[in-house]
Design an enzyme around this catalytic site. Structure first.
Site, PDB file in Angstrom:
ATOM      1  N   LYS A   1       0.725  -1.134  -0.069  1.00  0.00           N
ATOM      2  CA  LYS A   1      -0.189  -0.074   0.162  1.00  0.00           C
ATOM      3  C   LYS A   1       1.936   1.287  -0.077  1.00  0.00           C
ATOM      4  O   LYS A   1       2.217   1.345   0.502  1.00  0.00           O
ATOM      5  CB  LYS A   1      -0.679   0.301   1.452  1.00  0.00           C
ATOM      6  CG  LYS A   1      -1.494   1.435   1.412  1.00  0.00           C
ATOM      7  CD  LYS A   1      -2.525   0.498   1.963  1.00  0.00           C
ATOM      8  CE  LYS A   1      -3.916   1.644   2.677  1.00  0.00           C
ATOM      9  NZ  LYS A   1      -4.544   1.896   4.736  1.00  0.00           N
TER      10      LYS A   1
ATOM     11  N   SER B   1      -9.291   2.021   2.862  1.00  0.00           N
ATOM     12  CA  SER B   1      -8.255   2.116   2.511  1.00  0.00           C
ATOM     13  C   SER B   1      -7.356   1.687   2.092  1.00  0.00           C
ATOM     14  O   SER B   1      -6.941   2.195   1.135  1.00  0.00           O
ATOM     15  CB  SER B   1      -7.311   3.527   3.236  1.00  0.00           C
ATOM     16  OG  SER B   1      -6.735   3.155   4.677  1.00  0.00           O
TER      17      SER B   1
ATOM     18  N   SER C   1      -9.481  -1.081   7.259  1.00  0.00           N
ATOM     19  CA  SER C   1      -8.829  -0.491   6.673  1.00  0.00           C
ATOM     20  C   SER C   1      -7.895  -2.053   5.873  1.00  0.00           C
ATOM     21  O   SER C   1      -7.794  -1.611   4.452  1.00  0.00           O
ATOM     22  CB  SER C   1      -7.390   0.526   6.359  1.00  0.00           C
ATOM     23  OG  SER C   1      -8.569   1.955   6.956  1.00  0.00           O
TER      24      SER C   1
END
Length: 565
Positions: free
Chosen positions: A176, A250, A274
């Protein structure tokens, strides 16, 4: 995942009277309403960097496990804002050959490489080709490191040929874009330019030490605040099961990349769900480990201890393998739990467990409860657990006013990250609202919030210690994945209300620092994935992983895959 400015009476930002004058219920209902399709503007990359711009979705069909085809969605960016592209220095990103099939899973890729049935160069090249081909429709990646990854793959092939063996030697993975990778900027979902990181984060260093080849960095919403992966810095990341819908956030880019078979597995981060939320909304396994299990260094205590790194994968075995590879502390880490053997746990019988099924989320004053289709799916999962021999009964954890501990820590964490942005004017207005709130709630309020954690451990932990349950089962989210663009132009207050109504279940375990695993729970009648959480007490990853693996053996959720262009 919070940016609204809270009232004294309710830390979640909801109206303490319960009258909902801002329309939380209407906002939540609006999330499922149809969205008009429109083309996304093309984007040019910066000088000297080849790029791929998000493009309109092509409405791919879904697998036989779903009931209707995917639909086209909203623009990839807000009107008037160009969609920045995947940075791919030195390599022109365009389709020149047929799209390779989805990559095999993490463990299968490692096995094929060790047996000489494929090469790292072939796997990495296929991953890069598949990423580039799907970038216009899915927009999962912010940065690619194509040349470096291919060079590392060639070196992995030489090491494999020489007889060297490591858990992930030559296997492509993604991380990420809140995670430092040397030579690439860490935008964390923000617009603007950032200098390249000078060193790998500890988690990336450990993945490389296990032999993994990091092919790129996946999209995240701005500073990881929201359960959707959209923003002016990169456009909108779309759900492979239906491109009109978000994959969640996220860690939405990591989830979309794994669900679409662009990479075998990916690392995400979880500060309020997330990892678990996008795993639920893309039919994946997502592990939120114990605080400190996977280092967040160069941050010593990310988001005031709320955020941890964790894997997303299509199978429990793959998620456990990635967790083992990434786990371990940096010398400067504050939290250092004893090691676990996740991959071994994935092969272990969990025994007969007492499972508490909880429907009521913590107090949010939004009136949030599970959508009927989510309730149906989680009920079916609970029935499967009972059929497998586990004792399942409804229970109610004593959450108390746990939001009083969450909001100061979350907003203070956002303020810490936002204050380091070199161009604050580029931040979303909702981020600036959270920055102001976090600045006000920093210091004494954060210290008081963190001091409550010991009492919260005792109160909520009584479910395990006194009532004798081994695992808590809840929905991962209260709603199926919303449509792309449905949070656009909402104020900070209304965004918080809407996302709290959709995702009220995950964040308390971040306050506690305890582990949880999302498992796929099935699909809505319109073909959208939903998930369930297996939650445990401190350091219970092995128990949760063993139970998740048993469910997977029975339900075989990994056999259902989206069809993407």
């Amino acid at each position: 995942m919070s940016s609204a400015e809270p009232t004294e009476a309710d830390p979640t930002g909801a109206d303490p009277t319960g009258a909902d004058p801002t329309g939380a219920a209407s906002v939540a209902a609006e999330l499922a309403a149809p969205a008009p399709a429109a083309p996304a503007p093309a984007a040019a990359g910066p000088t000297g960097a080849a790029s791929v711009a998000p493009a309109p979705a092509a409405s791919p069909a879904v697998s036989a496990a779903t009931a209707e085809p995917a639909g086209a969605g909203r623009p990839a960016t807000r009107p008037g804002r160009p969609a920045p592209a995947v940075r791919n220095p030195g390599r022109v990103a365009h389709r020149t050959a047929p799209v390779p099939p989805p990559l095999p899973g993490l463990a299968e890729s490692a096995r094929l490489l060790a047996e000489g049935a494929t090469t790292s160069t072939a796997l990495v090249a296929d991953a890069l080709a598949r990423i580039e081909a799907t970038q216009p429709t899915l927009n999962a990646f912010r940065h690619l490191r194509a040349e470096a990854a291919l060079a590392e793959a060639a070196e992995a092939d030489r090491r494999l040929a020489a007889g060297e063996r490591l858990p992930l030697l030559g296997v492509p993975v993604a991380v990420k874009d809140d995670t430092d990778v040397a030579g690439l900027p860490t935008h964390f979902g923000c617009a603007g330019e950032r200098p390249p990181a000078t060193a790998d984060s500890e988690a990336v260093r450990r993945l490389r030490a296990a032999g993994a080849v990091v092919v790129g960095k996946t999209n995240s919403c701005e500073l990881g605040q929201w359960p959707f992966t959209e923003g002016p810095g990169f456009g909108a990341t779309r759900n492979p099961w239906n491109t009109a819908h978000t994959p969640g956030g996220s860690s939405g880019g990591s989830a979309a990349a794994v669900a679409a078979g662009l990479v075998p597995a990916a690392l995400g981060s979880d500060g309020a769900g997330s990892v678990r939320i996008p795993a639920a909304w893309t039919h994946l396994v997502g592990i939120k480990p114990q605080r400190g299990r996977v280092s967040v260094h160069p941050h010593s205590d990310a988001f005031q201890g709320l955020t941890v790194n964790g894997p997303l994968a299509r199978t429990v075995a793959d998620a456990a393998l990635l967790l083992d590879a990434a786990a371990g502390p940096h010398p400067e880490d504050l939290h250092r739990p004893p090691a676990v053997r996740a991959a071994e746990a994935a092969r272990r019988d969990p025994g007969r467990l007492r499972v508490a099924l909880a429907w009521r989320p913590p107090l949010t004053l939004t009136g949030a409860g599970p959508d009927p289709e989510v309730r149906r799916a989680v009920t079916a999962l609970a029935e499967t657990l009972a059929r497998l021999g586990h004792h399942v009964e409804e229970a109610r954890p004593r959450y108390g006013l746990i939001g009083l501990a969450f909001v100061p820590r979350a907003t203070a964490g956002i303020a810490e990250f936002a204050a380091r942005h070199p161009e604050p004017a580029l931040l979303d207005p909702r981020t600036r609202s959270a920055l102001r709130t976090g600045t006000r709630l920093g210091g004494r309020a954060v210290r008081a919030a963190r001091a409550r954690e010991v009492r919260q451990h005792r109160r909520i932990g009584a479910l395990f210690d006194t009532s004798g349950f081994d695992v808590l089962l809840t929905p991962t989210t209260a709603a199926p994945p919303p449509r792309i663009g449905r949070f656009d132009e909402l104020s900070a207050w209304r965004t918080d209300l809407a996302m709290t109504a959709a995702c009220p279940y995950a964040w308390p375990w971040n306050v506690l620092g305890w582990p949880g695993v999302n498992v796929p729970a099935g699909f809505t009648r319109s073909g959208l994935p939903v998930g369930a959480q297996l939650l445990g007490p401190s350091r219970a990853e092995e128990r949760l992983i063993a139970l998740a693996a048993q469910l997977e053996d029975d339900l075989r959720w990994d056999e259902h895959r989206p069809l993407i262009p």
